[in-house]
Design an enzyme around this catalytic site. Sequence first.
Site, PDB file in Angstrom:
ATOM      1  CG  ASP A  82      -1.929   1.075   1.271  1.00 32.87           C
ATOM      2  OD1 ASP A  82      -2.340   1.530   0.183  1.00 32.87           O
ATOM      3  OD2 ASP A  82      -2.347   1.470   2.382  1.00 32.87           O
ATOM      4  CG  HIS A  83      -0.524   4.936   0.249  1.00 33.09           C
ATOM      5  ND1 HIS A  83      -0.865   5.943  -0.635  1.00 33.09           N
ATOM      6  CD2 HIS A  83      -1.659   4.609   0.900  1.00 33.09           C
ATOM      7  CE1 HIS A  83      -2.152   6.213  -0.515  1.00 33.09           C
ATOM      8  NE2 HIS A  83      -2.664   5.412   0.392  1.00 33.09           N
ATOM      9  CD  GLU A 134      -3.635   8.228  -4.367  1.00 37.44           C
ATOM     10  OE1 GLU A 134      -3.748   9.384  -3.908  1.00 37.44           O
ATOM     11  OE2 GLU A 134      -3.298   7.250  -3.658  1.00 37.44           O
ATOM     12  N   GLY A 179      -8.377   7.646   6.932  1.00 41.01           N
ATOM     13  CA  GLY A 179      -8.604   7.772   8.367  1.00 41.01           C
ATOM     14  C   GLY A 179     -10.055   8.073   8.688  1.00 41.01           C
ATOM     15  CG  HIS A 205      -6.639   4.451  -1.266  1.00 38.67           C
ATOM     16  ND1 HIS A 205      -5.290   4.732  -1.141  1.00 38.67           N
ATOM     17  CD2 HIS A 205      -6.717   3.470  -2.194  1.00 38.67           C
ATOM     18  CE1 HIS A 205      -4.598   3.959  -1.960  1.00 38.67           C
ATOM     19  NE2 HIS A 205      -5.446   3.197  -2.616  1.00 38.67           N
ATOM     20  N   GLY A 206      -9.514   4.794   1.992  1.00 42.21           N
ATOM     21  CA  GLY A 206     -10.256   5.429   3.081  1.00 42.21           C
ATOM     22  C   GLY A 206     -11.625   4.824   3.296  1.00 42.21           C
ATOM     23  CG  ASN A 227      -6.801   0.510   0.149  1.00 42.55           C
ATOM     24  OD1 ASN A 227      -7.112  -0.393  -0.606  1.00 42.55           O
ATOM     25  ND2 ASN A 227      -5.677   1.192   0.009  1.00 42.55           N
TER      26      ASN A 227
END
Length: 281
Positions: A82-83, A134, A179, A205-206, A227
């Site tokens: 990831d990332h 991304e 988050g 994501h998130g 994610n």
Amino acid sequence: MPLVNGKKLIKIIQERKVIAGAFNTTNLETTLGILDAIEKSGIPSFIQIAPTNIGIMSYEELHGFVKEHAKNMDTPVTLHLDHGKKLEDFKKACRAGFGSVMIDGSRFDFEGNIEFTKRGVDFARMYDIAVEAELGAIKGKEDDHVLESECKTDPSQIREFVERTGCDILAVSVGNVHGLAENPKIDFELLKKISDESPVPLVIHGGSGIPNSQVMEMIKYNVVKMNIASDLRNAYLKSIAEKIENDKKYSDLITALKDAKEAVTDVVYEKINAMNGIENE
């Protein structure tokens, strides 16, 4: 079954018309909790780690552990990076045997992102594994410096970006937030435009803060991966914190870690079911 290559897992996901959760791990107990939940659910999924959380286990150690555990599983699972914001981390994950890797060039301008992403894709081709890129910066923990006006993905850039980079899946920004600090406001009109333009499946994501009803709706727009991180960490820490709060001299470490692992399993299992419209037992 053996760990599945990311490209194969994406095909399985699309054939079954489900959304795969991609659950972030940090340590042994979280890893076990995630894998147990995936097996219990029967839904193909990703387990992933970000370079910022490589500190307790190396890429090779995590891959070795997940590979051995997956041999006794019936549900397909892929280990994902990831990332990957540095090529060094991206390459380490490829060499360690990860079946899917993310190259994150979202901090660059459009041309810079394409150049950086293509370098990652070209390297990953030697290993024949899936590459996630991304386009558009996602607010929250990973990108606190991002301005509101720069956040959302521009649909007009999608096709060129995918064709020039050769990525296999694409993470997009449609109001999702890393988050749990902010409330995501998913722009489904934008998501539809992006889906219409994208030659590859999409990633969100998130996912921790997005309502389940909205998550299920995303299947219509070729979203194959979502994610989830914050919910897992919160469950793990809360489980341990409650024991210490109730007994300041608490020292039964093995029980605390087992219970924390089970707390992660419960959250992941509920998330997998919820995002696919399955009622929890």
